[in-house]
Design a protein around this motif. Structure first.
Motif, short mmCIF file in Angstrom:
data_model
loop_
_atom_site.label_atom_id
_atom_site.label_comp_id
_atom_site.label_asym_id
_atom_site.label_seq_id
_atom_site.Cartn_x
_atom_site.Cartn_y
_atom_site.Cartn_z
N LEU A 245 0.81 -1.22 0.00
CA LEU A 245 0.00 0.00 0.00
C LEU A 245 0.84 1.26 0.00
CD1 LEU A 245 -2.83 -0.97 2.51
CD2 LEU A 245 -2.86 -1.06 0.02
N ASN A 246 2.07 1.19 0.51
CA ASN A 246 2.94 2.36 0.49
C ASN A 246 3.18 2.85 -0.93
OD1 ASN A 246 3.23 2.19 3.27
ND2 ASN A 246 5.06 0.91 3.15
N VAL A 247 3.07 1.93 -1.88
CA VAL A 247 3.27 2.27 -3.30
C VAL A 247 1.94 2.55 -3.99
CG1 VAL A 247 4.16 1.44 -5.51
CG2 VAL A 247 5.38 0.90 -3.39
N THR A 248 0.96 1.65 -3.80
CA THR A 248 -0.30 1.77 -4.54
C THR A 248 -1.15 2.95 -4.09
OG1 THR A 248 -1.43 0.27 -3.01
CG2 THR A 248 -0.37 -0.72 -4.93
N GLU A 249 -0.96 3.41 -2.86
CA GLU A 249 -1.76 4.55 -2.38
C GLU A 249 -1.46 5.81 -3.18
OE1 GLU A 249 -3.36 6.08 1.95
OE2 GLU A 249 -1.28 5.41 1.77
N PHE A 250 -0.20 6.00 -3.53
CA PHE A 250 0.16 7.16 -4.36
C PHE A 250 -0.53 7.08 -5.72
CE2 PHE A 250 3.64 7.58 -1.32
CZ PHE A 250 3.74 8.95 -1.20
N PRO A 261 -0.17 14.53 -5.20
CA PRO A 261 0.39 13.61 -4.21
C PRO A 261 0.26 14.11 -2.77
CG PRO A 261 1.88 13.87 -6.07
CD PRO A 261 0.80 14.88 -6.25
N GLU A 262 0.19 15.45 -2.61
CA GLU A 262 0.09 16.01 -1.26
C GLU A 262 -1.17 15.54 -0.52
OE1 GLU A 262 0.76 17.66 -3.96
OE2 GLU A 262 2.78 18.47 -3.64
N PHE A 263 -2.17 15.06 -1.28
CA PHE A 263 -3.41 14.58 -0.66
C PHE A 263 -3.14 13.36 0.23
CE2 PHE A 263 -7.50 12.24 -0.76
CZ PHE A 263 -8.31 13.23 -0.20
N ILE A 264 -2.00 12.69 -0.02
CA ILE A 264 -1.62 11.56 0.83
C ILE A 264 -1.52 11.98 2.29
CG2 ILE A 264 0.29 10.01 1.41
CD1 ILE A 264 -1.18 8.94 -0.89
N SER A 265 -1.03 13.19 2.53
CA SER A 265 -0.88 13.65 3.91
C SER A 265 -2.24 13.82 4.58
CB SER A 265 -0.11 14.97 3.95
OG SER A 265 -0.81 15.99 3.26
N VAL A 266 -3.26 14.19 3.81
CA VAL A 266 -4.61 14.30 4.37
C VAL A 266 -5.11 12.92 4.76
CG1 VAL A 266 -6.98 15.01 3.90
CG2 VAL A 266 -5.08 16.33 2.95
N LEU A 267 -4.92 11.94 3.88
CA LEU A 267 -5.34 10.58 4.20
C LEU A 267 -4.58 10.04 5.41
CD1 LEU A 267 -5.60 8.97 0.62
CD2 LEU A 267 -7.44 9.86 2.06
N ALA A 268 -3.29 10.35 5.47
CA ALA A 268 -2.48 9.89 6.60
C ALA A 268 -2.99 10.48 7.92
CB ALA A 268 -1.01 10.26 6.39
N SER A 269 -3.42 11.73 7.89
CA SER A 269 -3.94 12.35 9.10
C SER A 269 -5.24 11.68 9.54
CB SER A 269 -4.18 13.84 8.87
OG SER A 269 -2.96 14.51 8.60
N VAL A 270 -6.12 11.40 8.59
CA VAL A 270 -7.38 10.72 8.91
C VAL A 270 -7.09 9.33 9.47
CG1 VAL A 270 -9.53 9.79 7.96
CG2 VAL A 270 -8.71 12.03 7.22
N GLN A 271 -6.16 8.62 8.84
CA GLN A 271 -5.80 7.29 9.33
C GLN A 271 -5.24 7.38 10.75
OE1 GLN A 271 -3.58 4.83 6.62
NE2 GLN A 271 -2.68 3.60 8.25
N GLY A 272 -4.44 8.41 11.01
CA GLY A 272 -3.88 8.57 12.34
C GLY A 272 -4.94 8.82 13.40
N VAL A 273 -5.96 9.61 13.07
CA VAL A 273 -7.04 9.88 14.02
C VAL A 273 -7.76 8.59 14.39
CG1 VAL A 273 -9.30 10.98 14.29
CG2 VAL A 273 -7.40 12.27 13.30
N PHE A 274 -8.06 7.76 13.39
CA PHE A 274 -8.77 6.52 13.67
C PHE A 274 -7.85 5.48 14.32
CE2 PHE A 274 -11.92 8.45 11.02
CZ PHE A 274 -13.11 7.95 11.52
N ALA A 275 -6.54 5.59 14.07
CA ALA A 275 -5.60 4.72 14.79
C ALA A 275 -5.60 5.05 16.27
CB ALA A 275 -4.20 4.87 14.20
N ILE A 276 -5.72 6.33 16.61
CA ILE A 276 -5.83 6.73 18.01
C ILE A 276 -7.09 6.15 18.63
CG2 ILE A 276 -6.12 8.69 19.56
CD1 ILE A 276 -4.51 10.35 17.54
N ILE A 277 -8.20 6.25 17.90
CA ILE A 277 -9.47 5.71 18.39
C ILE A 277 -9.35 4.20 18.61
CG2 ILE A 277 -11.89 5.30 17.79
CD1 ILE A 277 -11.80 7.98 16.26
N GLY A 278 -8.70 3.51 17.65
CA GLY A 278 -8.51 2.07 17.79
C GLY A 278 -7.67 1.72 18.99
N SER A 313 -12.84 6.94 -5.57
CA SER A 313 -13.82 7.77 -4.88
C SER A 313 -13.18 8.34 -3.62
CB SER A 313 -15.05 6.95 -4.51
OG SER A 313 -15.87 7.64 -3.60
N VAL A 314 -13.13 9.66 -3.51
CA VAL A 314 -12.49 10.29 -2.36
C VAL A 314 -13.21 9.94 -1.06
CG1 VAL A 314 -11.90 12.50 -1.28
CG2 VAL A 314 -11.45 12.13 -3.71
#
Length: 419
Positions: A245-250, A261-278, A313-314
């Motif tokens: 996924l480190n490759v295919t996500e881009f 590509p900068e949109f990756i940082s937005v996805l990473a932030s969302v993933q981080g928030v839910f990782a905290i919840i998890g 789909s975003v």
């Protein structure tokens, strides 16, 4: 073998935080992770600015990963030296080895970044190995799950904030403020850890076999322990899928959604928030369904989110990373708790170090393979293949085994083969 605390008996986050020594360890973890998250990515960006070379920047990450090969040594040290003192020394040492980066001002001195990052990475692996045993020393068995969950949440939360702060400081004033901030954070962590009560910090007893036999004892223990062997295999398969996924996500962001590509940082932030919840909810999940089922659910949730990255789909991208963040925290917390619970105190550092190796190397290999394949295969095919690989991580966990006793309400002495 220790008893298997696998069913509803885990404590709560509040109960873990009620332990003063754990609160101090958590505070130190905040300083350590803040420094680590701010430095590791910015150092590669700095190398790119100094040399203009993507390869040179990539070698920074290689230097950070190479210390995994020293796992037999770092694990041995974590099991044969007092863990509090080792953590204090590792954090103080990290502060010291980062200081020479202040001497780098142009491309002619850029080579200095590589040995500094190697030594810094070695300190990180040593800290991780020692902390695994220290956490079991500080907390009774039923509090290991919430303890791991809270530390995971701290880690994920700072991965959101620190890189952004590091990037901002670098853009405004260069690398020097980041180096100074990193040194101060590691020094603060060492001071906080030095205040841990010595009565709860136990050094592992020395064993009689030779160094090599002792150093690989953690890997041997994992291989021979049926429950940990299957759980470790499941995690290895999962990270192989996740590495792609480190490759295919881009490609999904660029080719699929047509976003920069900068949109990756937005996805990473969302993933981080839910990782905290998890991470924060992991103890409650384990308390209700047990460690082994929490591990299964974490893997399944992570794997089921991946195919959504092939949809272009975003909104579904956001759902994908939300599931990935939640799933990975549940899987990591349950696996770490299971490993700590099943491993004698004298082997905690070596099993933690062995786990780092068997997880890190396959993940790097899968990322490299995906980087090659994506030039000849559609990214959507690779994304779906990664999802199948992650779902395959459930297969080792489907073996039938006897039911396990509940998590004990009070600490139980583990059988220690070194005694």
């Amino acid at each position: 073998m220790t008893s298997r605390p696998d069913t509803a008996g885990a404590g709560t986050n509040r109960q873990a935080l009620s332990v003063p020594a754990f609160r101090r360890l958590s505070a130190a973890w905040v300083f350590t992770n803040f420094a680590d998250s701010a430095l590791y990515l910015t150092a590669a960006v700095w190398m790119k600015h100094l040399t203009g070379s993507d390869a040179a920047a990539g070698l920074v990450f290689a230097c950070l990963g190479l210390p995994a090969l020293l796992a037999p040594v770092t694990g041995w040290l974590a099991d044969h030296l007092p863990r509090r003192g080792l953590l204090v020394a590792a954090n103080a040492g990290s502060a010291a080895v980062v200081l020479p980066l202040l001497l780098v001002s142009d491309a002619a001195m850029a080579w200095l970044i590589y040995p500094v990052m190697f030594l810094y990475g070695t300190g990180s692996y040593l800290t991780s190995a020692a902390q695994s045993g220290l956490l079991k020393d500080l907390l009774e068995p039923r509090l290991l799950a919430p303890g791991n969950g809270l530390l995971t949440s701290i880690d994920q939360g700072l991965r959101i904030v620190s890189p952004l702060l590091g990037a901002g400081l670098f853009a405004l004033w260069g690398m020097a403020p980041i180096v100074v901030l990193t040194v101060c954070c590691f020094a603060a962590s060492a001071l906080v850890l030095a205040g841990l009560p010595t009565s709860v910090v136990r050094a592992a007893p020395h064993s009689r076999p030779g160094f090599w036999t002792e150093s690989v004892a953690g890997a041997v223990f994992l291989a021979r322990h049926r429950v940990l062997r299957t759980a470790t295999l499941a995690i290895v398969i999962l990270v192989c899928g996740a590495g792609a996924l480190n490759v295919t996500e881009f490609a999904a962001v660029d080719q699929g959604a047509g976003l920069p590509p900068e949109f990756i940082s937005v996805l990473a932030s969302v993933q981080g928030v839910f990782a905290i919840i998890g991470g924060l909810s992991a103890a409650a999940v384990i308390r209700r369904i047990g460690l082994s089922w929490c591990l299964r659910i974490g893997i399944a949730v992570f794997a089921l989110g991946i195919p959504l990255l092939a949809t272009a789909s975003v909104p579904l991208f956001f759902l994908a990373v939300a599931l990935a963040g939640t799933g990975v925290s549940l899987a990591v917390v349950s696996f770490n708790t299971l490993r700590q619970s099943e491993t004698p105190s004298s082997l905690q550092g070596r099993t933690a170090a062995a786990t780092q190796v068997v997880i890190s190397l396959p993940q790097v290999a899968s990322s490299a393979l995906a980087a090659v394949l994506i030039s000849v295969l559609d990214y959507r095919a690779l994304t779906l293949a990664a999802s199948v690989m992650c779902l395959a991580a459930l297969l080792p966990l489907m073996q039938r085994r006897p039911s396990a006793p509940a998590v004990p309400d009070a600490p139980q002495p583990a059988a220690d083969p070194a005694k």
